[in-house]
Design an enzyme around this catalytic site. Structure first.
Site, PDB file in Angstrom:
ATOM      1  N   THR A  95       0.701  -1.126  -0.014  1.00  0.00           N
ATOM      2  CA  THR A  95       0.093   0.044  -0.254  1.00  0.00           C
ATOM      3  C   THR A  95       0.711   1.462  -0.138  1.00  0.00           C
ATOM      4  OG1 THR A  95      -0.165   0.096   2.337  1.00  0.00           O
ATOM      5  CG2 THR A  95      -1.973  -1.263   1.327  1.00  0.00           C
ATOM      6  N   LEU A 150      -2.520   4.979   0.138  1.00  0.00           N
ATOM      7  CA  LEU A 150      -4.116   4.453   0.400  1.00  0.00           C
ATOM      8  C   LEU A 150      -4.312   3.043   0.396  1.00  0.00           C
ATOM      9  CD1 LEU A 150      -6.834   5.613   0.019  1.00  0.00           C
ATOM     10  CD2 LEU A 150      -6.641   5.756  -2.305  1.00  0.00           C
ATOM     11  N   HIS A 151      -4.507   2.830   1.716  1.00  0.00           N
ATOM     12  CA  HIS A 151      -4.263   1.184   1.963  1.00  0.00           C
ATOM     13  C   HIS A 151      -5.699   0.306   1.665  1.00  0.00           C
ATOM     14  CE1 HIS A 151      -1.183   2.598   4.506  1.00  0.00           C
ATOM     15  NE2 HIS A 151      -2.040   3.504   5.127  1.00  0.00           N
ATOM     16  N   ASP A 152      -6.740   0.583   2.130  1.00  0.00           N
ATOM     17  CA  ASP A 152      -7.947  -0.266   2.061  1.00  0.00           C
ATOM     18  C   ASP A 152      -8.365  -0.517   0.727  1.00  0.00           C
ATOM     19  OD1 ASP A 152      -9.257   0.471   5.068  1.00  0.00           O
ATOM     20  OD2 ASP A 152      -7.742  -1.000   4.697  1.00  0.00           O
ATOM     21  N   CYS A 186      -6.764  -0.995  -1.808  1.00  0.00           N
ATOM     22  CA  CYS A 186      -5.971  -1.831  -2.686  1.00  0.00           C
ATOM     23  C   CYS A 186      -6.794  -3.244  -2.634  1.00  0.00           C
ATOM     24  CB  CYS A 186      -4.719  -1.916  -2.140  1.00  0.00           C
ATOM     25  SG  CYS A 186      -3.607  -0.464  -2.456  1.00  0.00           S
TER      26      CYS A 186
END
Ligand code: RIB
Ligand code: CA
Length: 310
Positions: free
Chosen positions: A194, A240-242, A244
């Site tokens: 991420t 930007l994590h989630d 992904c």
């Protein structure tokens, strides 16, 4: 192909909100059976209200939101208002839907849905794994109803809460260990991936230039999000994590990874919540696919194209 049955477990949270919008904007690919919420970025009442706000924004209030566990299995709750704001959706002012959420708790709903599923269900987890862990403990048979679990969590490099641990795993390391040890088809999308997906000013402008309520809300949410990570991890823009997780389910070709043996540290203080992955062996076979790279340009093109449909 028929839409994939999907359940999203989350703790909205700014990046969870973007992930939910991406999933809600993809009805051809996802049959979103429901959203379950957990305490994490902010307390449960807020993560639940925020998930409903995002469904309302996407004009998808048809998607049920079930409130889950208000705290980790053993540890006391750690939240992240410094990242997501006191509301959990800093940067957007979204109305809460008028109708109350379903009364059923997320865990019995997960058990009911997964033990009666007509087709195996994909689970996308975007927060601490408390809900899934409790469901697995209470009813191990849910595993038969699960196609795969894609987790945003963990890190093979530096953590983001401690030097060792990433937030979702750190908040509830015991739940993470229950899930990792359950023998489910697991894919881990950690910070190593991420942190390759960063919201540059140009990418933020693309969302803003959609000129829609969703585009404005997404740009507002991302404008202030994750600044702390730039300095902490030496990034050029906020990661930007989630989303992904959702992008991986939509376009796995945007990512690469490999099967590894994954485990979670649940002892000690310095390494509590550390995810440790090693090359599989006969003694320790692979139990997860660990993603390693992301095509960030392809990710943001997908995100902008899909949010433009809402
Ligand atoms: O470490 C990032 C993860 O923790 C994301 O899921 C974010 O929403 C927080 O839950
Ligand atoms: Ca999250």
């Amino acid at each position: 192909m028929s839409p994939r049955p999907l359940i999203i477990d989350c703790d909205p949270g700014v990046d969870d909100a973007i992930a939910l919008l991406l999933a809600l904007a993809s009805p051809d690919e996802f049959d979103l059976l429901g959203i379950t919420t957990v305490a994490g970025n902010v307390p449960l009442a807020l993560t639940t209200a925020n998930a409903r706000r995002i469904c309302h924004l996407a004009q998808r209030s048809d998607v049920p939101v079930y409130a889950g566990c208000p705290r980790p299995l053993l540890r006391s709750l750690t939240t992240a208002e410094e990242i997501h704001g006191a509301s959990g959706l800093q940067g957007a002012n979204l109305p809460e839907p008028s109708l109350p959420p379903p009364a059923q708790h997320a865990v019995p709903w997960l058990i009911e849905r997964l033990t009666t599923a007509s087709a195996p269900v994909t689970l996308a987890t975007l927060g601490p794994l408390t809900n899934l862990a409790v469901a697995l403990i209470q009813c191990p048979a849910i595993a038969q109803g699960i196609d795969q679990v894609v987790i945003m969590g963990g890190a093979l490099g530096p953590g983001n809460v401690t030097p060792a641990a990433e937030f979702n795993i750190y908040v509830d390391p015991h739940a993470a260990k229950v899930v990792v040890d359950a023998g489910l088809p697991l894919t881990m999308i950690g910070l190593d991936v991420t942190h390759q997906v960063v919201t540059t000013p140009a990418r933020l402008a693309d969302l803003e230039n959609l000129g829609t309520p969703v585009g404005q809300a997404a740009a507002g949410l991302l404008r202030h999000y994750g600044q702390i990570d730039i300095d902490r991890h030496g990034l050029v823009a906020p990661p930007l994590h989630d989303p992904c997780v959702i992008a991986y389910l939509l376009r796995p070709d945007l990512f690469t990874g490999r099967p590894m043996q994954l485990t979670v540290e649940t002892e000690g203080s310095i390494c509590l919540g550390r995810t440790v992955a090693s090359a599989p062996s006969q003694a320790a076979p692979a139990n997860a696919t660990i993603l390693e790279t992301a095509d960030a340009a392809g990710f943001y093109a997908l995100l902008t194209e899909r949010l433009g449909k809402l």
